[in-house]
Design a protein around this motif. Structure first.
Motif, PDB file in Angstrom:
ATOM      1  N   LEU A  57       4.717  12.417  -0.846  1.00 20.13           N
ATOM      2  CA  LEU A  57       6.049  12.963  -0.580  1.00 20.13           C
ATOM      3  C   LEU A  57       7.152  11.923  -0.418  1.00 20.13           C
ATOM      4  O   LEU A  57       8.320  12.260  -0.516  1.00 20.13           O
ATOM      5  CB  LEU A  57       6.014  13.855   0.665  1.00 20.13           C
ATOM      6  CG  LEU A  57       5.159  15.105   0.547  1.00 20.13           C
ATOM      7  CD1 LEU A  57       5.232  15.916   1.847  1.00 20.13           C
ATOM      8  CD2 LEU A  57       5.599  15.969  -0.634  1.00 20.13           C
ATOM      9  N   PHE A  58       6.789  10.672  -0.178  1.00 18.00           N
ATOM     10  CA  PHE A  58       7.816   9.673   0.140  1.00 18.00           C
ATOM     11  C   PHE A  58       7.971   8.574  -0.907  1.00 18.00           C
ATOM     12  O   PHE A  58       8.770   7.661  -0.732  1.00 18.00           O
ATOM     13  CB  PHE A  58       7.520   9.029   1.497  1.00 18.00           C
ATOM     14  CG  PHE A  58       7.371  10.027   2.613  1.00 18.00           C
ATOM     15  CD1 PHE A  58       8.291  11.048   2.784  1.00 18.00           C
ATOM     16  CD2 PHE A  58       6.304   9.961   3.481  1.00 18.00           C
ATOM     17  CE1 PHE A  58       8.155  11.979   3.798  1.00 18.00           C
ATOM     18  CE2 PHE A  58       6.162  10.880   4.508  1.00 18.00           C
ATOM     19  CZ  PHE A  58       7.082  11.891   4.670  1.00 18.00           C
ATOM     20  N   ASN A 113      12.711   7.190  -4.996  1.00 19.34           N
ATOM     21  CA  ASN A 113      12.823   7.050  -3.546  1.00 19.34           C
ATOM     22  C   ASN A 113      13.716   5.853  -3.256  1.00 19.34           C
ATOM     23  O   ASN A 113      13.799   4.920  -4.049  1.00 19.34           O
ATOM     24  CB  ASN A 113      11.456   6.936  -2.859  1.00 19.34           C
ATOM     25  CG  ASN A 113      10.815   5.583  -3.023  1.00 19.34           C
ATOM     26  OD1 ASN A 113      10.437   5.212  -4.125  1.00 19.34           O
ATOM     27  ND2 ASN A 113      10.684   4.852  -1.947  1.00 19.34           N
ATOM     28  N   LEU A 114      14.402   5.961  -2.160  1.00 20.18           N
ATOM     29  CA  LEU A 114      15.325   4.899  -1.749  1.00 20.18           C
ATOM     30  C   LEU A 114      15.029   4.559  -0.283  1.00 20.18           C
ATOM     31  O   LEU A 114      15.756   4.928   0.618  1.00 20.18           O
ATOM     32  CB  LEU A 114      16.779   5.347  -1.928  1.00 20.18           C
ATOM     33  CG  LEU A 114      17.862   4.313  -1.662  1.00 20.18           C
ATOM     34  CD1 LEU A 114      17.729   3.112  -2.593  1.00 20.18           C
ATOM     35  CD2 LEU A 114      19.242   4.936  -1.800  1.00 20.18           C
ATOM     36  N   GLY A 115      13.878   3.953  -0.074  1.00 18.33           N
ATOM     37  CA  GLY A 115      13.505   3.514   1.264  1.00 18.33           C
ATOM     38  C   GLY A 115      12.951   4.600   2.171  1.00 18.33           C
ATOM     39  O   GLY A 115      12.853   4.381   3.367  1.00 18.33           O
ATOM     40  N   GLU A 116      12.543   5.749   1.634  1.00 13.51           N
ATOM     41  CA  GLU A 116      12.019   6.817   2.494  1.00 13.51           C
ATOM     42  C   GLU A 116      10.620   6.534   3.035  1.00 13.51           C
ATOM     43  O   GLU A 116      10.203   7.148   3.996  1.00 13.51           O
ATOM     44  CB  GLU A 116      11.969   8.166   1.733  1.00 13.51           C
ATOM     45  CG  GLU A 116      13.307   8.777   1.477  1.00 13.51           C
ATOM     46  CD  GLU A 116      13.835   8.452   0.095  1.00 13.51           C
ATOM     47  OE1 GLU A 116      14.675   9.223  -0.385  1.00 13.51           O
ATOM     48  OE2 GLU A 116      13.429   7.443  -0.523  1.00 13.51           O
ATOM     49  N   TRP A 117       9.888   5.646   2.393  1.00  9.57           N
ATOM     50  CA  TRP A 117       8.543   5.313   2.860  1.00  9.57           C
ATOM     51  C   TRP A 117       8.700   4.223   3.916  1.00  9.57           C
ATOM     52  O   TRP A 117       8.974   3.067   3.620  1.00  9.57           O
ATOM     53  CB  TRP A 117       7.694   4.853   1.694  1.00  9.57           C
ATOM     54  CG  TRP A 117       6.265   4.594   2.026  1.00  9.57           C
ATOM     55  CD1 TRP A 117       5.571   5.042   3.115  1.00  9.57           C
ATOM     56  CD2 TRP A 117       5.348   3.812   1.261  1.00  9.57           C
ATOM     57  NE1 TRP A 117       4.281   4.603   3.060  1.00  9.57           N
ATOM     58  CE2 TRP A 117       4.113   3.839   1.932  1.00  9.57           C
ATOM     59  CE3 TRP A 117       5.441   3.105   0.077  1.00  9.57           C
ATOM     60  CZ2 TRP A 117       2.986   3.186   1.468  1.00  9.57           C
ATOM     61  CZ3 TRP A 117       4.325   2.458  -0.392  1.00  9.57           C
ATOM     62  CH2 TRP A 117       3.113   2.504   0.291  1.00  9.57           C
ATOM     63  N   ASN A 118       8.540   4.598   5.182  1.00 11.06           N
ATOM     64  CA  ASN A 118       8.867   3.724   6.307  1.00 11.06           C
ATOM     65  C   ASN A 118       8.280   2.316   6.257  1.00 11.06           C
ATOM     66  O   ASN A 118       9.010   1.354   6.475  1.00 11.06           O
ATOM     67  CB  ASN A 118       8.526   4.403   7.631  1.00 11.06           C
ATOM     68  CG  ASN A 118       9.515   5.502   7.935  1.00 11.06           C
ATOM     69  OD1 ASN A 118      10.671   5.423   7.547  1.00 11.06           O
ATOM     70  ND2 ASN A 118       9.067   6.544   8.606  1.00 11.06           N
ATOM     71  N   PRO A 119       6.994   2.130   5.953  1.00 15.93           N
ATOM     72  CA  PRO A 119       6.514   0.740   5.942  1.00 15.93           C
ATOM     73  C   PRO A 119       7.164  -0.108   4.841  1.00 15.93           C
ATOM     74  O   PRO A 119       7.117  -1.324   4.897  1.00 15.93           O
ATOM     75  CB  PRO A 119       5.011   0.855   5.676  1.00 15.93           C
ATOM     76  CG  PRO A 119       4.668   2.288   5.741  1.00 15.93           C
ATOM     77  CD  PRO A 119       5.931   3.084   5.704  1.00 15.93           C
ATOM     78  N   GLU A 120       7.747   0.552   3.867  1.00 11.53           N
ATOM     79  CA  GLU A 120       8.348  -0.167   2.739  1.00 11.53           C
ATOM     80  C   GLU A 120       9.821   0.224   2.563  1.00 11.53           C
ATOM     81  O   GLU A 120      10.308   0.355   1.447  1.00 11.53           O
ATOM     82  CB  GLU A 120       7.562   0.122   1.449  1.00 11.53           C
ATOM     83  CG  GLU A 120       6.118  -0.314   1.500  1.00 11.53           C
ATOM     84  CD  GLU A 120       5.959  -1.831   1.542  1.00 11.53           C
ATOM     85  OE1 GLU A 120       6.914  -2.563   1.222  1.00 11.53           O
ATOM     86  OE2 GLU A 120       4.860  -2.276   1.906  1.00 11.53           O
ATOM     87  N   SER A 121      10.531   0.401   3.647  1.00 13.84           N
ATOM     88  CA  SER A 121      11.902   0.924   3.587  1.00 13.84           C
ATOM     89  C   SER A 121      12.901  -0.015   2.910  1.00 13.84           C
ATOM     90  O   SER A 121      13.981   0.416   2.536  1.00 13.84           O
ATOM     91  CB  SER A 121      12.387   1.295   4.989  1.00 13.84           C
ATOM     92  OG  SER A 121      12.380   0.157   5.823  1.00 13.84           O
ATOM     93  N   ARG A 122      12.534  -1.284   2.723  1.00 13.47           N
ATOM     94  CA  ARG A 122      13.440  -2.210   2.022  1.00 13.47           C
ATOM     95  C   ARG A 122      13.404  -2.019   0.520  1.00 13.47           C
ATOM     96  O   ARG A 122      14.206  -2.585  -0.203  1.00 13.47           O
ATOM     97  CB  ARG A 122      13.077  -3.663   2.325  1.00 13.47           C
ATOM     98  CG  ARG A 122      13.237  -4.057   3.763  1.00 13.47           C
ATOM     99  CD  ARG A 122      12.896  -5.509   4.009  1.00 13.47           C
ATOM    100  NE  ARG A 122      11.610  -5.865   3.403  1.00 13.47           N
ATOM    101  CZ  ARG A 122      11.306  -7.080   2.947  1.00 13.47           C
ATOM    102  NH1 ARG A 122      12.180  -8.049   3.010  1.00 13.47           N
ATOM    103  NH2 ARG A 122      10.129  -7.325   2.420  1.00 13.47           N
ATOM    104  N   PHE A 123      12.446  -1.220   0.045  1.00 12.79           N
ATOM    105  CA  PHE A 123      12.227  -1.079  -1.389  1.00 12.79           C
ATOM    106  C   PHE A 123      12.547   0.323  -1.874  1.00 12.79           C
ATOM    107  O   PHE A 123      12.473   1.287  -1.130  1.00 12.79           O
ATOM    108  CB  PHE A 123      10.773  -1.429  -1.742  1.00 12.79           C
ATOM    109  CG  PHE A 123      10.424  -2.831  -1.346  1.00 12.79           C
ATOM    110  CD1 PHE A 123      10.811  -3.903  -2.128  1.00 12.79           C
ATOM    111  CD2 PHE A 123       9.767  -3.078  -0.156  1.00 12.79           C
ATOM    112  CE1 PHE A 123      10.529  -5.198  -1.736  1.00 12.79           C
ATOM    113  CE2 PHE A 123       9.476  -4.375   0.234  1.00 12.79           C
ATOM    114  CZ  PHE A 123       9.861  -5.438  -0.560  1.00 12.79           C
ATOM    115  N   ALA A 124      12.896   0.401  -3.139  1.00 14.35           N
ATOM    116  CA  ALA A 124      13.165   1.676  -3.806  1.00 14.35           C
ATOM    117  C   ALA A 124      12.346   1.687  -5.092  1.00 14.35           C
ATOM    118  O   ALA A 124      11.813   0.649  -5.505  1.00 14.35           O
ATOM    119  CB  ALA A 124      14.653   1.817  -4.113  1.00 14.35           C
ATOM    120  N   ALA A 125      12.259   2.858  -5.721  1.00 16.44           N
ATOM    121  CA  ALA A 125      11.487   2.945  -6.953  1.00 16.44           C
ATOM    122  C   ALA A 125      11.917   4.158  -7.766  1.00 16.44           C
ATOM    123  O   ALA A 125      12.485   5.117  -7.233  1.00 16.44           O
ATOM    124  CB  ALA A 125       9.991   3.040  -6.635  1.00 16.44           C
TER     125      ALA A 125
END
Length: 180
Positions: A57-58, A113-125
């Motif tokens: 989901l993230f 995603n634009l930083g929604e995955w908390n452990p990787e919030s600096r990254f987007a994809a």
């Protein structure tokens, strides 16, 4: 077909996009990185990514898979996620959230995603599904620093190159099926 066969195609894509790309597949309730150019990209902050699990989901890859898989498969995946504790389980139990994610992804034609995955919030994809006979075999994911650009900017710069790579992978899936 094992998508690791797409490894040479990722190597061809890297000089065109510079950012690292991943081939991911569904593994029960998460996307798993099967092959990547992280170890070769000068723009990667993570060198060891093969085998890493990413939430459905993230992440762009998870959203692409979930949005383009058959509806019955999506319902089963959402039900599985909804039974989990934590943020992903909570979001899976929110039908409005699921509808918005799927609708936005399908409308754009790609997961983002634009930083929604908390452990990787600096990254987007951004990610595209790899399809064959109405089935999602996996996804091609491009990862970049969230501060560098918005997902729609990444899509306008890189989506066509990613689609060309996916077309080659899907053609390989056609060959495997006709040989089998």
């Amino acid at each position: 077909m094992d998508l690791v066969a797409g490894r040479p195609l990722l190597s061809e894509l890297l000089p065109q996009v510079l950012w690292p790309t991943d081939l991911t597949t569904l593994d029960v309730d998460a996307m798993v990185i099967r092959e990547t150019t992280h170890r070769f990209s000068r723009l990667s902050f993570h060198r060891s990514m093969v085998g890493r699990r990413m939430p459905l989901l993230f992440t762009a890859s998870g959203r692409a898979y979930l949005s383009f898989c058959p509806g019955s498969e999506r319902e089963q995946l959402i039900a599985m996620l909804a039974s989990k504790d934590g943020e992903e389980g909570e979001k899976a139990r929110d039908p409005g959230y699921i509808r918005r994610i799927v609708a936005a992804t399908r409308e754009q034609g790609y997961g983002a995603n634009l930083g929604e995955w908390n452990p990787e919030s600096r990254f987007a994809a951004i990610a595209l599904p790899i399809m064959h006979n109405d089935r999602v075999y996996g996804c091609l994911n491009l990862v970049y620093m969230a501060k560098a650009m918005r997902p729609h900017e990444a899509a306008s710069r890189y989506l066509e190159k990613m689609k060309a790579t996916i077309a080659k992978i899907e053609k390989g899936l056609d060959r495997v099926e006709s040989d089998g």
